[in-house]
Scaffold this active site. Sequence first.
Site, PDB file in Angstrom:
ATOM      1  N   SER A 121       0.765  -1.213  -0.086  1.00 30.41           N
ATOM      2  CA  SER A 121       0.075   0.033   0.054  1.00 30.41           C
ATOM      3  C   SER A 121       0.890   1.087   0.120  1.00 30.41           C
ATOM      4  CB  SER A 121      -0.749  -0.107   1.197  1.00 30.41           C
ATOM      5  OG  SER A 121      -1.313   1.336   1.271  1.00 30.41           O
ATOM      6  N   TYR A 174      -1.201  -0.023  10.149  1.00 30.92           N
ATOM      7  CA  TYR A 174      -1.711  -0.559   9.042  1.00 30.92           C
ATOM      8  C   TYR A 174      -0.418  -0.508   7.976  1.00 30.92           C
ATOM      9  CZ  TYR A 174      -3.140  -1.125   4.388  1.00 30.92           C
ATOM     10  OH  TYR A 174      -3.576  -1.518   2.999  1.00 30.92           O
ATOM     11  N   LYS A 228       2.280  -3.662   6.229  1.00 37.52           N
ATOM     12  CA  LYS A 228       2.518  -3.492   4.927  1.00 37.52           C
ATOM     13  C   LYS A 228       4.038  -3.508   4.561  1.00 37.52           C
ATOM     14  CE  LYS A 228      -1.433  -4.566   3.284  1.00 37.52           C
ATOM     15  NZ  LYS A 228      -1.517  -5.864   2.830  1.00 37.52           N
TER      16      LYS A 228
HETATM   17  C1  WQD Z   1      -8.963  10.391   0.217  1.00 39.58           C
HETATM   18  C2  WQD Z   1      -9.039  11.761   0.341  1.00 39.58           C
HETATM   19  C3  WQD Z   1      -9.577  12.454   2.814  1.00 39.58           C
HETATM   20  C4  WQD Z   1     -13.794  11.000   2.738  1.00 39.58           C
HETATM   21  C5  WQD Z   1      -6.834   5.547   2.490  1.00 39.58           C
HETATM   22  C6  WQD Z   1      -5.538   4.727   3.428  1.00 39.58           C
HETATM   23  C7  WQD Z   1      -4.659   3.955   2.217  1.00 39.58           C
HETATM   24  C8  WQD Z   1      -5.318   3.262   1.318  1.00 39.58           C
HETATM   25  C9  WQD Z   1      -6.538   3.765   0.669  1.00 39.58           C
HETATM   26  C10 WQD Z   1      -5.478   0.961   1.963  1.00 39.58           C
HETATM   27  C11 WQD Z   1      -8.370  12.089   1.620  1.00 39.58           C
HETATM   28  C12 WQD Z   1     -10.688  12.879   1.653  1.00 39.58           C
HETATM   29  C13 WQD Z   1     -12.557  11.311   2.304  1.00 39.58           C
HETATM   30  C14 WQD Z   1     -14.864  12.284   2.812  1.00 39.58           C
HETATM   31  C15 WQD Z   1     -12.877  13.788   2.198  1.00 39.58           C
HETATM   32  N1  WQD Z   1      -5.570   2.083   1.997  1.00 39.58           N
HETATM   33  N2  WQD Z   1     -12.208  12.732   2.013  1.00 39.58           N
HETATM   34  N3  WQD Z   1     -14.477  13.171   2.515  1.00 39.58           N
HETATM   35  O1  WQD Z   1      -7.001   8.547   3.290  1.00 39.58           O
HETATM   36  O2  WQD Z   1      -6.011   8.771   0.786  1.00 39.58           O
HETATM   37  O3  WQD Z   1      -6.093   6.517   1.813  1.00 39.58           O
HETATM   38  O4  WQD Z   1      -7.339   4.479   1.584  1.00 39.58           O
HETATM   39  O5  WQD Z   1      -4.345   0.588   1.566  1.00 39.58           O
HETATM   40  O6  WQD Z   1      -3.732   3.476   2.965  1.00 39.58           O
HETATM   41  O7  WQD Z   1      -4.954   5.752   3.891  1.00 39.58           O
HETATM   42  O8  WQD Z   1      -8.212   7.655   1.366  1.00 39.58           O
HETATM   43  O9  WQD Z   1     -10.418   7.643   0.387  1.00 39.58           O
HETATM   44  O10 WQD Z   1     -10.076   7.872   2.792  1.00 39.58           O
HETATM   45  O11 WQD Z   1      -9.578   9.698   1.348  1.00 39.58           O
HETATM   46  O12 WQD Z   1     -12.743  14.807   2.114  1.00 39.58           O
HETATM   47  O13 WQD Z   1     -15.889  12.178   3.002  1.00 39.58           O
HETATM   48  O14 WQD Z   1     -10.692  12.381   0.423  1.00 39.58           O
HETATM   49  O15 WQD Z   1      -9.348  13.294   3.664  1.00 39.58           O
HETATM   50  O16 WQD Z   1      -7.946  13.574   1.580  1.00 39.58           O
HETATM   51  P1  WQD Z   1      -6.583   8.016   1.914  1.00 39.58           P
HETATM   52  P2  WQD Z   1      -9.544   8.101   1.536  1.00 39.58           P
END
Ligand code: WQD
Length: 327
Positions: free
Chosen positions: A117, A141, A145
């Site tokens: 990841s 997490y 990985k």
């Molecule tokens: C994306 C962006 C939020 C929801 C995570 C893990 C990563 C991987 C993928 C597994 C961020 C913003 C989100 C909302 C928002 N997982 N957001 N409003 O955090 O980039 O990655 O998932 O391997 O390891 O960390 O993904 O989809 O949660 O967020 O503004 O209602 O959307 O702050 O900037 P993230 P995400």
Amino acid sequence: MTWLITGGAGYIGAHVVRALLEDGKRVVVLDDLSTGSADRLPAEVPLVTGSTLDGALVESAMREHGVTGVLHIAAKKQVGESVEQPLRYYHENVEGLRVVLAAAAATGVKSFLLSSSAAVYGMPDVELVTEETPCVPMSPYGETKRVGEWLVAATGRAHGMGTVSLRYFNVAGAATAELGDPAILNLVPMVFERLTKGQQPLVFGDDYPTPDGTCIRDYIHVADVASAHAAAVRRLESEGGEKTELVLNIGRGEGVSVRGILDVIGEVTGRDASGEVVARRPGDPARIVASAEAISKELGWEARYDVREMIGSAWAGWCLRHPEARA
Ligand code: WQD
């Protein structure tokens, strides 16, 4: 060769199964069905229901099906949950991996691929993250990985297995509506859920040092993630594949902001998805975008789908599971 796909009944795993079948490979799935579901698998794919922590089961499945390569996708994957339950994450993601590797070594498996990841990088302060960018994971997490990548590489060297760790960036979309992500844990499904309830999507902070103030990520279609696995499998099966030792990003090399995603969601769904800005979510890096150069060079792989195709296919999957969304 026969490939064992752990976690093959999950959202990403089922797409990988499909890509390998399309490539003419023989596959068998091991899944505990904790988040996966048997109906994501074509009837011809054997499913062994059980945990990666059950060494006797894993080894007997490998022997029974003549497994020669493993794609280890099964894992816990929620960053926040891993902060609350680090012991559980290390147990399932590191011990679970160790058990599968031990069974692979005992049965003479020649190839091993690990789902890794972008979480291994933490908050890198670079335009594009290459595989040489230092890894400073910010959550248990991400740590599991990174440890997993080390364990896979070391075991491969010691036991003559070719190894590949693939670092996924932000996965979205679906190859078919039925294979859509049923979880509501990432931006795209979280936005769909709010829109379906007649609420504005939430934007976690718009005061980041980015052009529109919202966080930038590298979104990648799950079908592209799956085709990257198929490319890695071809490499591992090729002559000399047992000498392979690769760690590769799977991304598109293109950053898209939260606002950029909301704009596309607005176009695809025909709803007002302008969003409501709320506080930053702790631990979110302003920007994390992959360099996709190494995977292109090593595996000849390129992403095919853009953000619009990700959102369109994700929306079709969402509407199948939530028919009220179309109203
Ligand atoms: C994306 C962006 C939020 C929801 C995570 C893990 C990563 C991987 C993928 C597994 C961020 C913003 C989100 C909302 C928002 N997982 N957001 N409003 O955090 O980039 O990655 O998932 O391997 O390891 O960390 O993904 O989809 O949660 O967020 O503004 O209602 O959307 O702050 O900037 P993230 P995400």
